[in-house]
Design an enzyme around this catalytic site. Sequence first.
Site, PDB file in Angstrom:
ATOM      1  N   LYS A  18     -20.482  24.491 -23.082  1.00 31.19           N
ATOM      2  CA  LYS A  18     -19.280  24.170 -24.110  1.00 31.19           C
ATOM      3  C   LYS A  18     -19.833  23.461 -25.295  1.00 31.19           C
ATOM      4  O   LYS A  18     -19.879  24.073 -26.448  1.00 31.19           O
ATOM      5  CB  LYS A  18     -18.169  23.569 -23.429  1.00 31.19           C
ATOM      6  CG  LYS A  18     -17.399  24.225 -22.289  1.00 31.19           C
ATOM      7  CD  LYS A  18     -16.192  23.255 -21.753  1.00 31.19           C
ATOM      8  CE  LYS A  18     -16.642  22.002 -21.493  1.00 31.19           C
ATOM      9  NZ  LYS A  18     -17.526  21.908 -19.941  1.00 31.19           N
ATOM     10  N   ARG A  93      -7.929  18.956 -19.778  1.00 29.93           N
ATOM     11  CA  ARG A  93      -8.103  19.284 -18.316  1.00 29.93           C
ATOM     12  C   ARG A  93      -7.066  19.351 -17.153  1.00 29.93           C
ATOM     13  O   ARG A  93      -7.500  19.221 -16.134  1.00 29.93           O
ATOM     14  CB  ARG A  93      -9.371  18.138 -17.956  1.00 29.93           C
ATOM     15  CG  ARG A  93     -10.907  18.607 -18.290  1.00 29.93           C
ATOM     16  CD  ARG A  93     -11.841  17.368 -18.217  1.00 29.93           C
ATOM     17  NE  ARG A  93     -13.044  17.874 -17.615  1.00 29.93           N
ATOM     18  CZ  ARG A  93     -14.103  17.488 -18.457  1.00 29.93           C
ATOM     19  NH1 ARG A  93     -13.999  17.302 -19.612  1.00 29.93           N
ATOM     20  NH2 ARG A  93     -15.433  17.799 -17.992  1.00 29.93           N
ATOM     21  N   ARG A 132     -30.026  19.130 -17.384  1.00 32.41           N
ATOM     22  CA  ARG A 132     -29.625  19.045 -18.608  1.00 32.41           C
ATOM     23  C   ARG A 132     -30.273  17.442 -19.336  1.00 32.41           C
ATOM     24  O   ARG A 132     -30.387  16.556 -18.625  1.00 32.41           O
ATOM     25  CB  ARG A 132     -27.995  18.676 -18.709  1.00 32.41           C
ATOM     26  CG  ARG A 132     -27.451  18.069 -20.255  1.00 32.41           C
ATOM     27  CD  ARG A 132     -26.058  18.371 -20.273  1.00 32.41           C
ATOM     28  NE  ARG A 132     -25.303  17.808 -19.064  1.00 32.41           N
ATOM     29  CZ  ARG A 132     -24.084  18.247 -19.070  1.00 32.41           C
ATOM     30  NH1 ARG A 132     -23.421  19.045 -19.987  1.00 32.41           N
ATOM     31  NH2 ARG A 132     -23.184  17.821 -18.022  1.00 32.41           N
ATOM     32  N   ARG A 165     -27.851  12.061 -18.315  1.00 33.83           N
ATOM     33  CA  ARG A 165     -26.708  11.338 -17.975  1.00 33.83           C
ATOM     34  C   ARG A 165     -26.566  10.633 -16.628  1.00 33.83           C
ATOM     35  O   ARG A 165     -27.321  11.433 -15.669  1.00 33.83           O
ATOM     36  CB  ARG A 165     -25.301  12.405 -18.085  1.00 33.83           C
ATOM     37  CG  ARG A 165     -24.984  12.527 -19.659  1.00 33.83           C
ATOM     38  CD  ARG A 165     -24.043  13.525 -19.769  1.00 33.83           C
ATOM     39  NE  ARG A 165     -22.920  13.673 -18.999  1.00 33.83           N
ATOM     40  CZ  ARG A 165     -21.901  14.544 -18.827  1.00 33.83           C
ATOM     41  NH1 ARG A 165     -21.913  15.236 -20.002  1.00 33.83           N
ATOM     42  NH2 ARG A 165     -21.093  14.663 -18.031  1.00 33.83           N
ATOM     43  N   ARG A 176     -17.729  17.077  -9.607  1.00 35.08           N
ATOM     44  CA  ARG A 176     -17.061  17.277 -10.864  1.00 35.08           C
ATOM     45  C   ARG A 176     -16.358  18.836 -10.567  1.00 35.08           C
ATOM     46  O   ARG A 176     -15.324  19.298 -11.282  1.00 35.08           O
ATOM     47  CB  ARG A 176     -18.032  17.384 -12.060  1.00 35.08           C
ATOM     48  CG  ARG A 176     -17.982  15.861 -12.324  1.00 35.08           C
ATOM     49  CD  ARG A 176     -19.249  15.263 -13.079  1.00 35.08           C
ATOM     50  NE  ARG A 176     -19.542  16.270 -14.382  1.00 35.08           N
ATOM     51  CZ  ARG A 176     -20.811  16.348 -14.711  1.00 35.08           C
ATOM     52  NH1 ARG A 176     -21.876  15.688 -13.948  1.00 35.08           N
ATOM     53  NH2 ARG A 176     -21.062  17.069 -15.813  1.00 35.08           N
TER      54      ARG A 176
HETATM   55  P1  ADP Z   1     -21.177  21.587 -21.039  1.00 32.82           P
HETATM   56  O1  ADP Z   1     -20.694  21.033 -22.430  1.00 32.82           O
HETATM   57  O2  ADP Z   1     -20.043  22.738 -20.750  1.00 32.82           O
HETATM   58  O3  ADP Z   1     -20.967  20.419 -20.102  1.00 32.82           O
HETATM   59  P2  ADP Z   1     -23.658  22.047 -21.978  1.00 32.82           P
HETATM   60  O4  ADP Z   1     -23.566  22.540 -23.444  1.00 32.82           O
HETATM   61  O5  ADP Z   1     -24.144  20.488 -22.159  1.00 32.82           O
HETATM   62  O6  ADP Z   1     -22.459  22.138 -21.118  1.00 32.82           O
HETATM   63  O7  ADP Z   1     -24.875  22.939 -21.163  1.00 32.82           O
HETATM   64  C1  ADP Z   1     -25.121  22.135 -19.755  1.00 32.82           C
HETATM   65  C2  ADP Z   1     -26.696  22.477 -19.491  1.00 32.82           C
HETATM   66  O8  ADP Z   1     -26.873  23.856 -19.795  1.00 32.82           O
HETATM   67  C3  ADP Z   1     -27.607  22.023 -20.876  1.00 32.82           C
HETATM   68  O9  ADP Z   1     -28.739  21.692 -20.276  1.00 32.82           O
HETATM   69  C4  ADP Z   1     -27.831  23.114 -21.720  1.00 32.82           C
HETATM   70  O10 ADP Z   1     -28.954  23.353 -22.382  1.00 32.82           O
HETATM   71  C5  ADP Z   1     -27.783  24.176 -20.648  1.00 32.82           C
HETATM   72  N1  ADP Z   1     -27.317  25.705 -21.245  1.00 32.82           N
HETATM   73  C6  ADP Z   1     -26.212  25.824 -22.132  1.00 32.82           C
HETATM   74  N2  ADP Z   1     -25.853  27.075 -22.171  1.00 32.82           N
HETATM   75  C7  ADP Z   1     -26.683  27.730 -21.386  1.00 32.82           C
HETATM   76  C8  ADP Z   1     -26.830  29.279 -21.122  1.00 32.82           C
HETATM   77  N3  ADP Z   1     -26.423  30.290 -21.645  1.00 32.82           N
HETATM   78  N4  ADP Z   1     -28.089  29.573 -20.343  1.00 32.82           N
HETATM   79  C9  ADP Z   1     -29.073  28.503 -19.864  1.00 32.82           C
HETATM   80  N5  ADP Z   1     -28.609  27.267 -20.005  1.00 32.82           N
HETATM   81  C10 ADP Z   1     -27.656  26.892 -20.636  1.00 32.82           C
HETATM   82  P1  ADP Z   2     -18.962  18.158 -18.399  1.00 27.75           P
HETATM   83  O1  ADP Z   2     -18.425  19.078 -19.508  1.00 27.75           O
HETATM   84  O2  ADP Z   2     -20.464  18.275 -18.190  1.00 27.75           O
HETATM   85  O3  ADP Z   2     -18.349  18.044 -17.230  1.00 27.75           O
HETATM   86  P2  ADP Z   2     -17.982  15.927 -20.127  1.00 27.75           P
HETATM   87  O4  ADP Z   2     -18.865  15.190 -20.956  1.00 27.75           O
HETATM   88  O5  ADP Z   2     -17.090  16.800 -20.700  1.00 27.75           O
HETATM   89  O6  ADP Z   2     -18.810  16.527 -18.799  1.00 27.75           O
HETATM   90  O7  ADP Z   2     -17.190  14.485 -19.202  1.00 27.75           O
HETATM   91  C1  ADP Z   2     -17.827  13.839 -18.567  1.00 27.75           C
HETATM   92  C2  ADP Z   2     -16.621  12.960 -17.978  1.00 27.75           C
HETATM   93  O8  ADP Z   2     -15.747  12.225 -18.812  1.00 27.75           O
HETATM   94  C3  ADP Z   2     -15.746  13.594 -16.853  1.00 27.75           C
HETATM   95  O9  ADP Z   2     -16.556  13.698 -15.562  1.00 27.75           O
HETATM   96  C4  ADP Z   2     -14.671  12.787 -16.841  1.00 27.75           C
HETATM   97  O10 ADP Z   2     -14.806  11.575 -15.847  1.00 27.75           O
HETATM   98  C5  ADP Z   2     -14.359  12.277 -18.344  1.00 27.75           C
HETATM   99  N1  ADP Z   2     -13.651  12.987 -19.022  1.00 27.75           N
HETATM  100  C6  ADP Z   2     -14.044  13.893 -19.941  1.00 27.75           C
HETATM  101  N2  ADP Z   2     -13.043  14.804 -20.608  1.00 27.75           N
HETATM  102  C7  ADP Z   2     -12.047  14.340 -19.794  1.00 27.75           C
HETATM  103  C8  ADP Z   2     -10.743  14.802 -19.658  1.00 27.75           C
HETATM  104  N3  ADP Z   2     -10.137  15.691 -20.739  1.00 27.75           N
HETATM  105  N4  ADP Z   2      -9.665  14.175 -18.831  1.00 27.75           N
HETATM  106  C9  ADP Z   2     -10.333  13.431 -17.999  1.00 27.75           C
HETATM  107  N5  ADP Z   2     -11.534  13.134 -17.932  1.00 27.75           N
HETATM  108  C10 ADP Z   2     -12.227  13.470 -18.909  1.00 27.75           C
END
Ligand code: ADP
Ligand code: ADP
Length: 221
Positions: A18, A93, A132, A165, A176
């Site tokens: 995302k 969420r 990541r 992270r 998660r």
């Molecule tokens: P989110 O915001 O949904 O948690 P991220 O954008 O941080 O996800 O992506 C999670 C990890 O996967 C990062 O290390 C990113 O570089 C990698 N990633 C994102 N999109 C792809 C893809 N299409 N193929 C492989 N790796 C990806």
């Molecule tokens: P990812 O996309 O990799 O799951 P985020 O960066 O979106 O991670 O979220 C990291 C953490 O922040 C989550 O595991 C949760 O603890 C908190 N968080 C983020 N967004 C929300 C939400 N909309 N509601 C509740 N907790 C959240």
Amino acid sequence: MTRHPTYVILMGPPASGKGTQADRLQEGLALPHVASGDLFRYNLKNQTPLGLEAKGYMDRGELVPDGLTIAMVLDRLARPDCANGALLDGFPRTLAQAEALDQALADQGYGINLVLDVQVPRDELISRVTGRRLCRACGASYHIKFAPPAVDGVCDKCGGELYQRDDDTEATAGKRLEVYDAQTKPLIEYYRNKGLLAGIDGNQPIDAVTAALKEAIEQNL
Ligand code: ADP
Ligand code: ADP
Ligand code: ZN
């Protein structure tokens, strides 16, 4: 003529891409990227009461309580740079968050325009989470194998330092994903029933996912 603000939601499980995609889409959409996780991490970095309260939940891979989360995001959406809307990432969420967002927008005569659901299988998500790396300065997302920076440990965009992270371990990622299945997945039906949902295959190279998202935006927005 005043333009109606545009609200686009990027949904998908943890590490589905995302943040990566939001960075690529926000320019074309001319909308700010509003990521609840980034807002919590910003609060944590600055040791605000909200950040300190959120930390325990984040470390355990649980959701931060709805009351805190909703207030934080609605506050962000009320800022001047969101006057034309926002590209939401990681919010809502839970059903309570989705309903609070609907209500807050409806109070202003607005509504959500499109929900993009990025789908990625579980095994791939675990590989993405554990590899990541994030930029401390600008938040850009990298992956040690799938999206490495040109120079090890350094952000391509701003030269900032890359870090892992605390919650990007295999154990916390598993938790998660459980939380996602139980609390967030039901939102797919919620938005499908409103006719707002577009499903996207996120299990493709980053550029291909961007192209699929752009196509869905062109067709539906
Ligand atoms: P989110 O915001 O949904 O948690 P991220 O954008 O941080 O996800 O992506 C999670 C990890 O996967 C990062 O290390 C990113 O570089 C990698 N990633 C994102 N999109 C792809 C893809 N299409 N193929 C492989 N790796 C990806
Ligand atoms: P990812 O996309 O990799 O799951 P985020 O960066 O979106 O991670 O979220 C990291 C953490 O922040 C989550 O595991 C949760 O603890 C908190 N968080 C983020 N967004 C929300 C939400 N909309 N509601 C509740 N907790 C959240
Ligand atoms: Zn950077």
